[in-house]
Design a protein around this motif. Sequence first.
Motif, PDB file in Angstrom:
ATOM      1  N   LEU A 138       0.856  -1.184   0.000  1.00 28.60           N
ATOM      2  CA  LEU A 138       0.000   0.000   0.000  1.00 28.60           C
ATOM      3  C   LEU A 138       0.892   1.233   0.000  1.00 28.60           C
ATOM      4  O   LEU A 138       1.776   1.360   0.843  1.00 28.60           O
ATOM      5  CB  LEU A 138      -0.894   0.013   1.244  1.00 28.60           C
ATOM      6  CG  LEU A 138      -1.804  -1.200   1.448  1.00 28.60           C
ATOM      7  CD1 LEU A 138      -2.542  -1.074   2.772  1.00 28.60           C
ATOM      8  CD2 LEU A 138      -2.768  -1.354   0.301  1.00 28.60           C
ATOM      9  N   ASP A 139       0.644   2.144  -0.940  1.00 31.67           N
ATOM     10  CA  ASP A 139       1.439   3.370  -0.978  1.00 31.67           C
ATOM     11  C   ASP A 139       0.943   4.343   0.087  1.00 31.67           C
ATOM     12  O   ASP A 139      -0.013   4.059   0.821  1.00 31.67           O
ATOM     13  CB  ASP A 139       1.412   3.995  -2.375  1.00 31.67           C
ATOM     14  CG  ASP A 139       0.026   4.462  -2.803  1.00 31.67           C
ATOM     15  OD1 ASP A 139      -0.932   4.432  -1.992  1.00 31.67           O
ATOM     16  OD2 ASP A 139      -0.103   4.873  -3.965  1.00 31.67           O
ATOM     17  N   GLN A 140       1.587   5.500   0.171  1.00 33.39           N
ATOM     18  CA  GLN A 140       1.241   6.485   1.200  1.00 33.39           C
ATOM     19  C   GLN A 140      -0.223   6.901   1.114  1.00 33.39           C
ATOM     20  O   GLN A 140      -0.901   7.013   2.129  1.00 33.39           O
ATOM     21  CB  GLN A 140       2.142   7.711   1.080  1.00 33.39           C
ATOM     22  CG  GLN A 140       1.850   8.790   2.119  1.00 33.39           C
ATOM     23  CD  GLN A 140       2.339   8.450   3.507  1.00 33.39           C
ATOM     24  OE1 GLN A 140       3.509   8.186   3.687  1.00 33.39           O
ATOM     25  NE2 GLN A 140       1.467   8.471   4.500  1.00 33.39           N
ATOM     26  N   ALA A 141      -0.756   7.119  -0.080  1.00 34.66           N
ATOM     27  CA  ALA A 141      -2.161   7.543  -0.227  1.00 34.66           C
ATOM     28  C   ALA A 141      -3.112   6.478   0.319  1.00 34.66           C
ATOM     29  O   ALA A 141      -4.090   6.802   0.999  1.00 34.66           O
ATOM     30  CB  ALA A 141      -2.464   7.850  -1.690  1.00 34.66           C
ATOM     31  N   ALA A 142      -2.835   5.208   0.054  1.00 38.66           N
ATOM     32  CA  ALA A 142      -3.693   4.127   0.560  1.00 38.66           C
ATOM     33  C   ALA A 142      -3.587   4.015   2.080  1.00 38.66           C
ATOM     34  O   ALA A 142      -4.589   3.787   2.766  1.00 38.66           O
ATOM     35  CB  ALA A 142      -3.323   2.809  -0.112  1.00 38.66           C
ATOM     36  N   VAL A 143      -2.386   4.193   2.605  1.00 37.89           N
ATOM     37  CA  VAL A 143      -2.195   4.161   4.063  1.00 37.89           C
ATOM     38  C   VAL A 143      -2.958   5.318   4.709  1.00 37.89           C
ATOM     39  O   VAL A 143      -3.632   5.146   5.724  1.00 37.89           O
ATOM     40  CB  VAL A 143      -0.689   4.209   4.412  1.00 37.89           C
ATOM     41  CG1 VAL A 143      -0.472   4.452   5.890  1.00 37.89           C
ATOM     42  CG2 VAL A 143      -0.003   2.931   3.978  1.00 37.89           C
TER      43      VAL A 143
END
Length: 160
Positions: A98-103
């Motif tokens: 999961l990238d930063q936006a998903a986190v």
Amino acid sequence: MFEETFAQGKHATLLLLLCAATVSVQAQGVTRKALPDYVPMPPGFVLFDGRGRDFAVEYGRDQFDYQPAPNQSVKHISADGYSWSASARATPVPASRLDQAAVNTLFRPVLTAQGWEILAERPWIIARRDKGGIISWLKLEGTSDYLGIRLVEQPPRSRS
């Protein structure tokens, strides 16, 4: 023979006491402590000692820079107070990272439920919480593999 074993035991005890004293002196002002309850982890995330640098100190300072809106200048907040540095990761490991936006999408609802005001989400979350005169600043930066967490809790200002 008994006297030899006894003497060796005394030396081992002395060495153990010296090691303990050294560790105690090195650790003054730094204690391992979990994050406060008002910094929740969303389901599937756990704290871990990611890089051997997770700690809480009696006094620390961190920078929380954020841009309130695209047409506004960046605000630079230097917060000092009781400080935490922690690491979190998704577990079990998701099929794809999961990238930063998903986190951020996972953390936003659990933080706002605890009274956090999300000030910025790009590129990472910067949040502020004011409860009972205690102002807390939070930075979440990373992916589901390794999420760095920085928290500074400022004590209430005295009125003089």
